[in-house]
Structure formats: C-alpha cells, structure tokens
Design a protein around this motif. Structure first.
Motif, PDB file in Angstrom:
ATOM      1  N   ASP A  67      -7.248   7.032   3.419  1.00 39.84           N
ATOM      2  CA  ASP A  67      -6.507   6.565   2.179  1.00 39.84           C
ATOM      3  C   ASP A  67      -6.569   7.851   1.286  1.00 39.84           C
ATOM      4  OD1 ASP A  67      -5.862   4.113   0.853  1.00 39.84           O
ATOM      5  OD2 ASP A  67      -7.825   4.691  -0.683  1.00 39.84           O
ATOM      6  N   ARG A  79       0.887  -1.249  -0.101  1.00 36.71           N
ATOM      7  CA  ARG A  79       0.035  -0.042   0.129  1.00 36.71           C
ATOM      8  C   ARG A  79       0.754   1.198  -0.027  1.00 36.71           C
ATOM      9  NH1 ARG A  79      -4.195   1.482   4.902  1.00 36.71           N
ATOM     10  NH2 ARG A  79      -5.830   2.786   3.403  1.00 36.71           N
ATOM     11  N   GLU A 102     -10.022   1.797   4.661  1.00 39.73           N
ATOM     12  CA  GLU A 102      -9.315   0.881   3.806  1.00 39.73           C
ATOM     13  C   GLU A 102      -9.987  -0.122   2.831  1.00 39.73           C
ATOM     14  OE1 GLU A 102      -6.502   0.116   8.180  1.00 39.73           O
ATOM     15  OE2 GLU A 102      -7.945  -1.403   7.340  1.00 39.73           O
TER      16      GLU A 102
END
Length: 558
Positions: A88, A80, A551
């Motif tokens: 995010d 990620r 997420e």
C-alpha cells in the motif's frame, strides 16, 4: 506494482505476441500469483524505451473547461490506486521519490530541497521572454551557459510570489515530487544584457528582436527595492527534452511506460491533501512538465510539478481572492443558494480572519477544513481520492516536525521578520487539522512486522500523531494463505493484545516460502472504522518473516 494490473500491462507493452497474450489470459483466469519474489516493489522501473515521445501542447482553456464542467473520471466508487505496491505504498519512480516519513530528513535537507549548486553564475543574458506563468519575468542564460527561468515579485508585493515559490519548492520536494531547482537572486537592471538572438511577439504585432523597452516593461510590473534592485526566483532549466505538461486524467499516448491512468496514481490523488495543506489552488496541467531523459541506457519520461508557487495566500499578481481554497471557480449549488437567499447565504471564506502579513497573504487555519478545501478547478485525481489515498498523504504531512516546517518557511528569506514564523505557525496548525481529519478515518495501523518467534508488532498512526486515543486493545486472526488460489485456512484461534503487539497462536508454518494472512482490528475502538480489519500478509524466509502485503478496506471517495 499493485496486484495484476501493472504486471499485465507491462507484459502487454513488451510486445503483443501470442506468448504475452497467453500469459495475460492465464493471469486473468486467476492461476497466477498474488505475490511475487520481488514484492513489495520499492522502485518502479521504466522498462520501455520512450524515445518516440514527442512534445505536445495542452489546450489549457479546454483542459480548464473539461475539468470544471465534465469532470472526467469522476465516480462514486473509485478503484484502488493503480501504482501502489503490495504494501500500500508508492514506489520511487520518475513521478515520485519517497522522502519525508520514509527516510530521515534534517532541517538542512529541507532548507536545501532540490538545490544541487549555487544558483546563477555571473551576468545574466536574456534569451527570450517568459513563456509560461503569470508572474513578471524572463528566460536568461548565465556565464556558465545554464538557462534560468526568472520570476519577479509583482509591483507593490515585495517577497510575496518569490517567497511562496521558494517555500513551496522545499515542501513539495520533501513530500516526494520532482521539483525545479530554485534560487533567490537580486537583479540589477543595469547589468542585464539581451542576446542578439532574443525575439518576442507582442500581443499585436509580428515576431521581432527583443528590445530594452521590453525588459523595462517587465521591471515596471515588478517590485523595485529601495536600492534599485529586484528580487527574483531563478528556476534552473530541467534536464532533458521538454515534452510539455501532463494531464491529471488519462495517460500520455506516446509514453509506453505511462500505463496507469493519471487519475489513479496515488501521488496525484494525494495532492488533494498536500494542496489543502499549502493552499495550492492553481492545480492544472499548465503547471506540470514532462521531460525526456536518458536513464539506464534508455529514454524515459520524467514528470515534474514544475510550478507550485500559487500557494499559501498569494499568487503571481498579489493576494489570493478571498474565496480561493474554499470554492471552485464554478459551483452551481452555491450560486443557486446565493440566488435563492438573495445573497444572504454565507460561505466559510466570508467569515475567515487573516493577520496582516502581506508577504504571506490570505492564509489561515481557523476556517480551514481539510475535507472541504477546494482548488480553483477540480482535477480527476482530486475527485477520485479515496480514504486510503488521503490517509497515505496525511501521514506525510503529519511527519513534518515544527522545526522542519520552520526551516522551509525561512527559505523564503522574507524581509518582514514576522513572515516566516507566521507562515510556519499556519502550516503547523493546518498540518494538525489534516492529521485529525484523515488519520482516524480508516483503520490507522502501520509498520507491521512479525519476528521469528511469532510476535506481531505494529503502530497506530492516528495515536502517534496525537489525534486519537488508543483502543482497549487489538485482535488478530491468523490463516495459512495459498499464494496461487488465494484460499485461506485458519491457524489456531483469534489472539489479542492490550497494545500494538500480539502473539501468534501455535502452528505458524516454518518452511521457507510459506505465506500467512493476518487480519488485525481494534477492540472497543474510538472510531468505528478501526473495527474493520487491516489485512496483512507475510512470507516465510529462512530466518524469519517478511511483510509482503497490506490491504485497507475503504469505501468510495467523497
């Protein structure tokens, strides 16, 4: 910063003391917190003084060879992004500033872009030849004392390079990147002076004073207009001490704030999408620039995408080659296919059709496929882009309205009245293709909120962009969340809603500081990926709920 990586790295950077090591060991052991009181972080503050950063030169031949053949950082399962916050998103920083999609931008804002003044003042005096870039040009000082990097259109290609510079400059500023202030100017070669201190080194010869014949040679390679003047894009010198460019992999070793490998910075991964939209084929370290500036009482490094002019269908010397945007400079597999088929294998670029708009060049939308778009050389950040990175970037491209795109295209001030509308039309079509390619690829739910009465609301980015149909409904599972152990305990049963609004079950915690986790997915979705839930986290405040985490579950990059 995202999870523990940024916080641990920051702790270690403040000094390798026993206390810092102890803190990092505790965090690694899992007894820290998932969310902190300042989450989600909106601004990535450079906390360390970087006054020790020194200018460096990146060997561009080596960098090109490394990225072409070795492709550092390439992996089938990239991690990620390392610089995102807990919801995010990419915080504002000396790399990136959230603009389009994050705050209102008028067409006037887009047309102005990074400009803060009126461009060069009075007569220009050449102080040195151009030291970077392929377009004809020079470096000059105006009567205010400001330094300008002047780029002209190549001979026979009026408005092409300068127009691309101006339009791309507005778009990449709106997308969030630090950009040079660029202005269109007209140059009368008879009113250009050469400073006594100006010197140059010819390809064969020693360093010598710059002569009028050197300037004449620049103009000889540039497009001369009917009135004898030359159109140019003047880029204002960036504030601070120039340190050289940045690489798309690794970190800058003398910048203590540069802790996230560049290949894992989302705004650099996002260039896979932004580059495809604008056909930014010349993605390399040589078109970036770091400067050392003073900010909040300390020296920090600011990172610019200095040159985004090799965009759309033209470059410094004229039209892009036919295969640019479709193939890397070297693709062994394609070369082998052509060899085996005796040249009968055909690539998409060989059937692409272009309208005759010379100022825009070879730029189209029919053969354009966002997922297979190629710069000349792949960067590590390009190769490591995951579906959550490209989703993030595609939302920003999709946020441009037709009016905003046309405002940017008009900033090129093309003499051909068909050029700006044509460029805008192609950008709109490519925008729509990017939205269709990336927004439905993962669960596209965004903008989560939970009110004090327990109603969860959100939006579907793919549906809002008109590139997917709505599912029959959505479901949510609810749980208490332990911010230290990350353990969960169910709250009631799954709840559903016909649209992007779902009631919570009874039993939500009411005490300030409590956390909950909600997993939201689509029911009978049009895309299989929408059945994979998005995990969202809320913290209870005295007067309601605050979103602190989001997420998305994705696979590896392609």
């Amino acid at each position: 910063m995202n999870s523990r990586y940024g916080r641990m790295s920051a702790a270690l950077l403040t000094g390798c003391t026993c206390a810092a090591l102890l803190v990092s060991a505790v965090l690694v052991g899992g007894t820290g917190r998932k969310f902190y009181d300042d989450d989600p972080i909106a601004i990535e503050v450079d906390t360390e003084d970087a006054s020790g950063a020194q200018p460096w030169e990146i060997d561009l031949v080596w960098d090109l060879s490394l990225n072409t053949f070795a492709r550092p950082g390439r992996t089938l399962d990239p991690p990620r992004a390392g610089n995102i916050n807990t919801i995010d998103e990419v915080p504002d920083s000396n790399w990136f500033t959230n603009r389009i999609g994050a705050r209102p931008l008028s067409t006037a804002d887009i047309a102005r872009g990074p400009q803060t003044g009126e461009g060069p003042s009075g007569q220009l005096t050449v102080i040195r030849p151009k030291q970077a870039g392929a377009a004809p040009g020079f470096t000059a000082r105006d009567e205010r004392g400001d330094v300008w990097f002047v780029s002209l259109d190549a001979a026979g290609h009026p408005d092409a390079a300068t127009g691309a510079i101006m339009v791309a400059n507005k778009l990449f500023w709106a997308l969030g990147y630090w950009q040079v202030e660029n202005y269109l100017i007209a140059i009368d070669p008879d009113r250009i002076a050469i400073a006594d201190s100006a010197r140059m080194r010819p390809p064969s010869g020693s360093n010598r004073p710059m002569r009028k014949s050197d300037l004449d040679a620049v103009f000889a390679h540039s497009h001369r207009r009917a009135d004898g003047s030359y159109r140019a894009a003047a880029g204002k010198a960036i504030p601070g001490t120039v340190l050289g460019g940045f690489k798309y992999h690794g970190t800058r070793p003398d910048d203590p704030n540069d802790i996230v490998p560049h290949e894992d910075r989302r705004e650099l991964r996002g260039l896979r999408v932004f580059g495809a939209w604008t056909n930014l084929v010349d993605m390399k370290a040589g078109n970036t620039l770091d400067t050392l500036i003073e900010e909040n009482g300390r020296h920090v490094v600011r990172h610019y995408l200095q040159d985004v002019g090799s965009t759309f269908g033209v470059g410094a010397h004229g039209l892009h080659d036919y295969d640019e945007g479709f193939e890397f400079l070297y693709e062994g597999g394609i070369l082998l296919r052509r060899l085996v088929t005796l040249g009968l294998y055909r690539s998409a670029w060989q059937t692409a059709r272009y309208e005759d708009v010379p100022a825009i060049g070879r730029f189209e939308a029919e053969a354009f496929e966002p997922r297979t778009w190629r710069p000349r050389v792949p960067t590590s950040a390009y190769l490591r882009a995951r579906d959550d990175d490209t989703f993030w970037a595609a939302r920003r491209v999709a946020a441009f309205t037709d009016e905003q795109i046309l405002a940017a295209a008009r900033a090129g001030e093309y003499s051909d009245p068909n050029a700006a509308p044509y460029l805008a039309r192609i950008l709109m079509a490519r925008r729509d293709r990017i939205a269709r390619a990336y927004l439905p690829a993962i669960n596209p739910l965004v903008d989560f909120a939970l009110n004090a009465q327990g109603r969860l609301t959100f939006a579907n980015a793919a549906e809002a962009a008109g590139v997917a149909t709505a599912p029959q409904g959505y479901s949510a599972t609810w749980a208490h969340f332990d911010n230290t152990t990350e353990d969960t305990r169910p709250i009631g049963t799954e709840t559903t809603g016909a649209g992007p609004s779902i009631e919570a079950p009874p039993g939500l915690p009411t005490g300030a500081g409590a956390y909950i986790k909600v997993q939201v997915r689509a029911l009978t979705p049009p895309e299989p990926s929408w059945a994979v839930p998005v995990d969202v986290y809320f913290r209870r405040l005295a007067d309601g709920w605050k979103l602190v985490g989001l997420e998305r579950r994705v696979g590896g990059g392609d």
